[in-house]
Enzyme design. Structure first.
Site, PDB file in Angstrom:
ATOM      1  N   HIS A   1      10.709   1.833 -58.182  1.00 52.86           N
ATOM      2  CA  HIS A   1      10.996   2.434 -59.241  1.00 52.86           C
ATOM      3  C   HIS A   1      11.243   1.269 -60.557  1.00 52.86           C
ATOM      4  CE1 HIS A   1      11.028   6.167 -57.021  1.00 52.86           C
ATOM      5  NE2 HIS A   1      12.006   5.879 -56.579  1.00 52.86           N
TER       6      HIS A   1
ATOM      7  N   HIS B   1       7.862   9.229 -58.991  1.00 53.65           N
ATOM      8  CA  HIS B   1       8.326  10.118 -59.953  1.00 53.65           C
ATOM      9  C   HIS B   1       8.781   9.541 -61.194  1.00 53.65           C
ATOM     10  CE1 HIS B   1      12.022   9.958 -57.533  1.00 53.65           C
ATOM     11  NE2 HIS B   1      12.572  10.308 -58.643  1.00 53.65           N
TER      12      HIS B   1
ATOM     13  N   LEU C   1      11.543  18.102 -49.933  1.00 47.34           N
ATOM     14  CA  LEU C   1      11.113  17.812 -51.160  1.00 47.34           C
ATOM     15  C   LEU C   1      10.353  19.068 -51.748  1.00 47.34           C
ATOM     16  CD1 LEU C   1      10.533  15.419 -53.301  1.00 47.34           C
ATOM     17  CD2 LEU C   1       8.522  14.971 -52.035  1.00 47.34           C
TER      18      LEU C   1
ATOM     19  N   LYS D   1      24.393   2.749 -55.460  1.00 41.36           N
ATOM     20  CA  LYS D   1      24.747   3.926 -55.069  1.00 41.36           C
ATOM     21  C   LYS D   1      26.340   4.128 -55.102  1.00 41.36           C
ATOM     22  CE  LYS D   1      21.196   5.484 -52.161  1.00 41.36           C
ATOM     23  NZ  LYS D   1      20.643   6.505 -53.044  1.00 41.36           N
TER      24      LYS D   1
ATOM     25  N   LYS E   1       8.272  10.884 -65.629  1.00 42.76           N
ATOM     26  CA  LYS E   1       9.515  11.206 -66.571  1.00 42.76           C
ATOM     27  C   LYS E   1       9.078  11.001 -68.149  1.00 42.76           C
ATOM     28  CE  LYS E   1      13.419   9.996 -63.523  1.00 42.76           C
ATOM     29  NZ  LYS E   1      14.279  11.176 -63.785  1.00 42.76           N
TER      30      LYS E   1
END
Ligand code: NAP
Length: 483
Positions: A239, A177, A22, A330, A181
């Site tokens: 998220h 994170h 990371l 995914k 955005k």
């Protein structure tokens, strides 16, 4: 347009795990971009810390290689040498005693102290304890904690309690994170900075909302970690839940950390439990030339989900009866993250021969091409009477804002600068994280109790058939996953 750079105070940023994936992929390249933008004032330093032995010169080479591998255009900037000069390194063991007195000796008064825990979650507690024991952190220091924050309510509570015994909540920055955005913040600007949308933002005008976070990659490489987690823990609990909160929350009184987080928390607390009928778990099957989830995770009996789709209802006045359809997975058709607010049909169409169902859809794209578009109905140009057609009013940031639009800071760089400024608005508060686990835990426990077997899905699609059924049953359809 000249982008406005908000000055920050000089700082020492210690990155625990400073040699890890990371740090190399996101944190160091991001900090270099902020350095170029003038946001690393004279006297600011970055101190990498991990167990491996390096001196400053070697660590600077680690950082140079990382920026060359993962940086964008800026890697050619001649400022790189000056930036590397700001880097230092301490060999330290989060669980041992080695290196702590050296780190203590490096610390200075009069600058912001921030400690980024870019290490495995099992080390968050030991790091917090040692920073405290060795008096390295003071009352103004900040710690940045990476995901995952716990794996259920109990572990999240325990971690919150450990951190709280050494740091005040105002010092703890739990990073998600997605909140960094540009589009996510723009979602708040659109809602609360315009008169147009807020009056329509409720069950009277909104038919339903879709939140999609689709990836094309599988779990290859991090299968062992992912297999203990699954899409629900890895993506939905954090998220997707954060996106849902920002879309659904009431207007905060100010754009200020606790005002925003109070409203997000109310949304999580108003979420209804989801029954098994309204949730679909999937696992990707083997493709022609690509392995199945079970092969990728090297667990031939894995029941872990690589896909989840669900219908979520919020029990409050604003959203009564409005379904929120969430899906993430995914090895799907395209890499695409989008929030779509689908408005209701017109009660009556006055245009003759207009059988098509025209709907206004506000689409907020997180990736690719961050931007917002509003689907509106207009007259199809040309002769032939009043034929209607739906067109997007498109605001792709890179187009709308010119060169500066392309140059928007990456989520990580923005969030790190918020830490230095002491702004917690885009970070999760402890009670929010716990409330999110309190909602997801019963769902996961239900699967475990029933030994639920995820539905296999074909790679490169929109997930299992059942996910289509989930929304078709309600007379609606998923939006296309477009890259
Ligand atoms: P990683 O590549 O395995 O790196 C781990 C880092 O921690 C290395 O620098 C390692 O260096 C150091 N470390 C390990 N044990 C240590 C100890 N006892 N004391 C001090 N340092 C130690 O992991 P990562 O992918 O960077 O992930 C770091 C954190 O970020 C995790 O919590 C992860 O869940 C989260 N995260 C990562 C990503 C990503 O894209 N990679 C995305 C989201 C969240 P030494 O071995 O030399 O000590």
């Amino acid at each position: 347009m000249v982008s406005r750079v908000i000055p920050v105070d000089p700082f020492d940023l210690v990155i625990f795990g400073g040699t890890g994936d990371l740090a190399r992929r996101k944190i160091l390249p991001g900090l270099f971009r902020r350095f170029i933008a003038g946001q690393m004032p004279e006297g600011s330093r970055i101190i990498g810390a991990a167990r491996s032995e390096h001196d400053d010169a070697e660590y600077r080479e680690v950082a140079r290689a990382a920026i060359e591998e993962f940086g964008g255009e800026e890697k050619k900037d001649p400022a790189l040498q000056d930036f590397l000069g700001r880097l230092h390194y301490v060999a330290i063991d989060a669980t041992g005693e080695g290196g702590w007195s050296q780190l203590s000796g490096l610390m200075r008064d009069g600058v912001v102290r921030a400690f980024y825990f870019s290490v495995a979650p099992s080390l968050f507690g030991p790091l917090a304890e040692r920073l405290h024991q060795h008096r390295i952190a003071d009352g103004d220091s900040r710690i940045v904690v990476e995901k995952p924050f716990g794996r259920d309510l109990e572990s999240a509570k325990a971690l919150n309690a450990t951190l709280a015994s050494h740091f005040d909540e105002r010092q703890i920055y739990r990073i998600d994170h997605y909140l960094g955005k540009e589009t996510v913040q723009n979602l708040m600007a659109i809602r609360f900075g315009n008169v147009l949308f807020e009056p329509l933002w409720n069950s009277h005008y909104v038919d339903h909302i879709q939140i999609t976070v689709a990836e094309t990659v599988g779990v290859g490489g991090r299968g062992a970690y992912y297999d203990k987690s699954g899409a629900m823990r890895d993506m939905v609990q954090n998220h997707l839940m954060q996106l849902l909160c920002l879309i659904a929350m009431e207007p905060p009184a100010q754009f200020e950390a606790d005002a925003v987080r109070d409203e997000k928390l109310k949304v999580i607390r108003a979420l209804q439990p989801v029954d098994a009928h309204h949730i679909v778990r999937g696992q990707y099957d083997a493709g022609e030339d690509s392995p199945s989830y079970r092969q990728d995770s090297e667990n031939p009996r894995s029941f872990t989900e690589s896909f989840v789709a669900m219908r979520v209802m919020i029990a409050n006045w604003r959203w009564a009866g409005v379904p929120f359809y969430l899906r993430t997975g995914k090895k799907l058709k395209a890499r695409s993250s989008e929030i779509a607010v689908v408005f209701k049909d017109l009660g009556h169409s006055m245009f003759e021969g207009d059988e098509a169902r025209h709907r206004n859809i506000l689409s907020i794209r997180l990736q690719p091409n961050e931007g917002i578009d509003l689907q509106v109905t207009i007259k199809e140009p040309g002769p032939g009477g009043m034929r209607l057609v739906d067109v997007p009013l498109d605001m792709t940031f890179a187009d709308a804002l010119g060169p500066d639009g392309e140059d928007v800071p990456d989520a990580y760089e923005r969030l790190i600068m918020d830490v230095i400024r002491g702004n917690q608005t885009l970070f999760m508060r402890g009670d929010e994280v716990e409330a999110a686990w309190a909602w997801t835990d019963p769902i996961i426990e239900g699967w475990e109790r029933r030994a639920d077997v995820p539905k296999l899905y074909e790679q490169g699609t929109g997930g299992p058939e059942d996910a289509q059924m989930l929304i078709h049953r309600d007379g609606r359809r998923w939006r296309d996953i477009k890259g």
